[in-house]
Design an enzyme around this catalytic site. Structure first.
Site, PDB file in Angstrom:
ATOM      1  CE  LYS A 215      47.938  38.525  40.830  1.00  0.00           C
ATOM      2  NZ  LYS A 215      47.733  38.119  42.187  1.00  0.00           N
TER       3      LYS A 215
ATOM      4  CD1 TRP B  50      30.684  33.864  50.915  1.00  0.00           C
ATOM      5  CD2 TRP B  50      30.954  32.804  49.444  1.00  0.00           C
ATOM      6  NE1 TRP B  50      31.993  33.523  50.979  1.00  0.00           N
ATOM      7  CE2 TRP B  50      32.171  32.973  49.686  1.00  0.00           C
ATOM      8  CE3 TRP B  50      30.603  31.731  48.143  1.00  0.00           C
ATOM      9  CZ2 TRP B  50      33.387  32.341  49.165  1.00  0.00           C
ATOM     10  CZ3 TRP B  50      31.618  31.424  47.443  1.00  0.00           C
ATOM     11  CH2 TRP B  50      32.986  31.519  48.134  1.00  0.00           C
TER      12      TRP B  50
ATOM     13  CG  ASN C   7      23.838  40.161  49.865  1.00  0.00           C
ATOM     14  OD1 ASN C   7      24.828  39.837  50.651  1.00  0.00           O
ATOM     15  ND2 ASN C   7      24.136  40.902  48.532  1.00  0.00           N
ATOM     16  N   GLY C   8      24.344  40.428  53.462  1.00  0.00           N
ATOM     17  CA  GLY C   8      24.890  41.784  54.132  1.00  0.00           C
ATOM     18  C   GLY C   8      25.057  40.945  55.760  1.00  0.00           C
TER      19      GLY C   8
ATOM     20  CB  CYS D 224      23.937  36.273  50.011  1.00  0.00           C
ATOM     21  SG  CYS D 224      24.940  35.561  51.685  1.00  0.00           S
TER      22      CYS D 224
ATOM     23  NE  ARG E 106      25.770  38.423  44.297  1.00  0.00           N
ATOM     24  CZ  ARG E 106      25.720  39.647  44.569  1.00  0.00           C
ATOM     25  NH1 ARG E 106      26.065  40.353  43.330  1.00  0.00           N
ATOM     26  NH2 ARG E 106      25.725  40.276  45.764  1.00  0.00           N
TER      27      ARG E 106
ATOM     28  CD  GLU F  59      49.652  39.289  44.861  1.00  0.00           C
ATOM     29  OE1 GLU F  59      50.393  38.349  45.200  1.00  0.00           O
ATOM     30  OE2 GLU F  59      48.407  39.359  44.326  1.00  0.00           O
TER      31      GLU F  59
ATOM     32  CD  GLU G 187      49.116  34.938  39.201  1.00  0.00           C
ATOM     33  OE1 GLU G 187      48.830  36.048  39.656  1.00  0.00           O
ATOM     34  OE2 GLU G 187      48.313  33.821  39.365  1.00  0.00           O
TER      35      GLU G 187
ATOM     36  CE  LYS H 207      40.338  32.377  41.931  1.00  0.00           C
ATOM     37  NZ  LYS H 207      41.426  33.458  42.197  1.00  0.00           N
TER      38      LYS H 207
ATOM     39  CG  HIS I  61      73.549  43.574  48.628  1.00  0.00           C
ATOM     40  ND1 HIS I  61      74.648  43.772  49.192  1.00  0.00           N
ATOM     41  CD2 HIS I  61      72.572  44.260  49.141  1.00  0.00           C
ATOM     42  CE1 HIS I  61      74.569  44.551  50.192  1.00  0.00           C
ATOM     43  NE2 HIS I  61      73.234  45.051  50.351  1.00  0.00           N
TER      44      HIS I  61
HETATM   45  O1  M6R Z   1      43.591  29.314  46.971  1.00  0.00           O
HETATM   46  P1  M6R Z   1      44.571  29.693  47.673  1.00  0.00           P
HETATM   47  O2  M6R Z   1      44.776  31.073  48.066  1.00  0.00           O
HETATM   48  O3  M6R Z   1      45.405  28.709  48.511  1.00  0.00           O
HETATM   49  O4  M6R Z   1      45.826  29.757  46.221  1.00  0.00           O
HETATM   50  C1  M6R Z   1      47.332  29.972  46.522  1.00  0.00           C
HETATM   51  C2  M6R Z   1      47.819  30.150  44.954  1.00  0.00           C
HETATM   52  O5  M6R Z   1      47.367  29.032  44.299  1.00  0.00           O
HETATM   53  C3  M6R Z   1      47.122  31.250  44.511  1.00  0.00           C
HETATM   54  O6  M6R Z   1      47.100  32.695  45.393  1.00  0.00           O
HETATM   55  C4  M6R Z   1      47.731  31.809  43.392  1.00  0.00           C
HETATM   56  O7  M6R Z   1      49.359  32.160  43.476  1.00  0.00           O
HETATM   57  C5  M6R Z   1      47.031  32.732  42.425  1.00  0.00           C
HETATM   58  N1  M6R Z   1      46.992  32.562  41.123  1.00  0.00           N
HETATM   59  C6  M6R Z   1      47.469  33.993  42.537  1.00  0.00           C
HETATM   60  O8  M6R Z   1      47.011  35.152  41.623  1.00  0.00           O
END
Ligand code: M6R
Length: 588
Positions: free
Chosen positions: A468, A75, A99-100, A2, A27, A464, A471, A583, A487
């Site tokens: 990262k 939020w 907020n909190g 928030c 935010r 992951e 990407e 996003k 393998h």
């Molecule tokens: O909003 P979501 O968590 O459902 O999104 C899933 C993926 O599109 C998302 O995690 C994507 O892999 C990100 N860009 C990872 O950094």
């Protein structure tokens, strides 16, 4: 997350409140509102959805002599994003923004209800204003003080009352700034203050007091203190990024605080509590399917290790875009969990609909209340990560893993209160460690690819970490189970193959170490992350010693995020908006 604003002692407080809320939009919010003292009356205006909705409503309100006011972007954490649940919350003669999370709000609410006081919202915040009015007997300062004494949890609070030309404030755990310019202003972060105020006191936990038109009366616990003013930053954009180069960097740095919000009121000394769930919801469940995409899928994989090991529930994790076109066996003893930051990912949403159609119980772990996924699922646990701006997910991943850890504790009736808090602590970024990663990132720019390796929960972390990196740096990277390299992929090993080895001291240490040795013997360039120093690899990043693998997990997670970001920055890429990515992926 928030956002809060407030002001007193200026000609038109409404302008600052609306402008300030706009600056806090980054935010994230689902509703907003303001309360303004005008001619001995507190006028409250609220609206759900975009700030424009609030702005339009405010334009139709006639103010005669607006003196001061408070405002809020919400939020949702407790209760749906509705106008009733939006802030400010009002009593008979006062209004509050918060907020909190007030952890003991149920207890306070029950007490006040017994005293004959009615509540109208589902929020934890309403107890603050009701309690204040309960204690009020002509002295608002005393009533505010008594109210604070009763509150447990985290809060940044602003409260106004008809009987006094003051704004009362308090901070514990959530950010709040009081600043001076022509008048006195409040905000959750710097951005709203720029252009209005020139110096600010960044409130510390346990600080509280009140302001009138001219002065700030400030206490730390029971001691009266003077504000310690600092110059405000000059640019709004850099203020929004909190002075960081990228939103992603800011989001990595705020993870520890965000995790406190995720666990607040849930991780208790007596075990895990989820207000949003009833234990009976899990009756008859002997299987779990987790469906998600990308980073959320990786979080799901961590969940599988935890749920099977601790809660002893068979768990399968599925990539949603695959699951929706298979003919999966969906049996009624299966709980279907979807994980999504945005709550709008088309593939994940479709699998959720599929599971519902098959009559399964469904649970969403999601960051956005009122999103399509939340509306569709039977139950939701909100991640409370606040808005995530960087396309590469960081803090949302941290909250997803944390929520799965808490869920597995909840189902296993296991209490890991201290370990969870330790994990939150180690997620705090150590500046000297960040400097080290900045320096060593220059070695990892021009090879023919990366492998991230790990075993057990460190395998999904390897996936992951690799995601990262690819990407945002556009360098090819793969996550692999450390024991699987021999393998096939080990054929790629030479000095231009970079390996990031996640070496846990707590899980399969010797075995993972042997896998690292195999790569070193074939001349791969290896960076090891571990609490145990090993000499043989080219680079080494040390983490803290701990007995708990999840604590190691969270510390390693931060290091992999920083490494990806520093490599990408050296490559000259826009870290927040990597090419070809969006996003929220609302198409198949
Ligand atoms: O909003 P979501 O968590 O459902 O999104 C899933 C993926 O599109 C998302 O995690 C994507 O892999 C990100 N860009 C990872 O950094």
């Amino acid at each position: 997350m928030c956002g809060i604003v407030g002001c007193i002692g200026i000609e038109n407080p409404v302008d600052y409140l609306i402008d300030g809320l706009k600056e806090l939009e980054y935010r994230g919010y689902d509703s907003a509102g303001i309360a303004v003292k005008d001619n001995n009356e507190i006028k409250v205006i609220k609206a759900v959805g975009k700030l424009k909705n609030l702005e339009d409503k405010v334009k139709n309100v006639k103010f005669y002599n607006p003196e001061f006011g408070i405002g809020h972007t919400r939020w949702a954490t407790h209760g749906k994003p509705t106008e009733i649940n939006a802030h400010p919350h009002v009593g008979k003669f006062s209004a509050v923004v918060h907020n909190g999370i007030i952890e003991n709000y149920q207890e306070i609410k029950k007490f006040l209800q017994k005293e004959g006081i009615d509540f109208i919202s589902q929020t934890d915040t309403e107890v603050i204003v009701r309690l204040f009015e309960y204690f009020y007997n002509g002295d608002s300062f005393e009533a505010f003080k008594k109210t604070l004494e009763k509150l447990e949890g985290a809060y940044a609070v602003l409260l106004i009352t008809n009987s006094d030309n003051k704004i009362f404030f308090a901070k514990k755990g959530s950010p709040l700034i009081v600043a001076k310019g022509e008048g006195i202003y409040f905000a959750s972060s710097d951005a709203p203050l720029i252009g209005y105020a020139n110096r600010a006191h960044y409130l510390e936990d346990e600080e509280w007091g009140y302001v009138n038109e001219n002065e700030i009366i400030l206490f730390r616990k029971n001691e009266k203190i003077s504000p310690y003013f600092k110059e405000l930053p000059a640019s709004k954009e850099s203020a929004k990024k909190g002075g960081f180069r990228f939103y992603m960097e800011k989001e990595i740095y705020e993870q520890s605080d965000i995790l406190k919000e995720t666990t607040l009121g849930r991780n208790t000394p007596n075990g895990i509590k989820f207000d949003e769930l009833d234990r009976s919801f899990f009756d008859g469940i002997s299987n779990i399917i987790i469906s998600a995409c990308g980073t959320s899928y990786h979080a799901g994989l961590v969940g599988k290790y935890l749920l099977e090991r601790d809660a002893k529930i068979r768990t399968n994790v599925e990539v949603a875009s695959e699951l929706r076109y298979r003919a999966p066996l969906l049996t009624k003893d299966t709980l279907f969990i979807v994980i999504s930051q945005s709550g709008e990912t088309a593939d994940t949403l479709e699998t959720l609909k599929m599971a519902k159609k098959a009559g399964l119980k469904t649970l969403a772990l999601c960051n956005v209340d009122n999103s399509s996924i939340v509306r569709e699922a039977d139950k939701t646990i909100l991640l409370r990560a606040g808005i995530e701006k960087g396309v590469a997910s960081t803090k949302a991943f941290a909250t997803q893993v944390m929520t799965l850890w808490m869920l597995s504790n909840y189902l296993a009736q296991k209490n890991e209160y201290d370990a969870i808090n330790e994990a939150i602590e180690v997620t705090k970024v150590d500046i000297s460690l960040h400097e080290k990663i900045k320096r060593l990132s220059k070695r990892y720019l021009h090879g023919h690819g990366f492998f991230y390796i790990g075993r057990d929960i460190f395998f999904p972390l390897a996936l992951e970490g690799a995601l990262k990196l690819k990407e945002i740096s556009y360098i090819h990277a793969e996550g692999y189970p450390a024991g699987e390299m021999k393998h096939g992929p080990i054929a790629l090993a030479d000095e231009d193959l970079y390996v990031v080895a996640l070496l846990s001291k707590n899980i399969l240490y010797e075995k993972t170490k042997s896998n690292i040795e195999e790569l070193v013997a074939r001349d791969a360039t290896v960076l090891t992350i571990s609490s145990e120093y090993i000499e043989m690899t080219d680079d080494f990043v040390k983490i803290n010693k701990t007995n708990h693998p999840m604590v190691e997990f969270f510390e390693m997670m931060v290091i992999t995020q920083l490494l990806a970001m520093e490599v990408a920055i050296r490559m000259g890429n826009d870290v927040d908006m990597p090419r070809n990515l969006a996003k929220s992926v609302t198409v198949e």
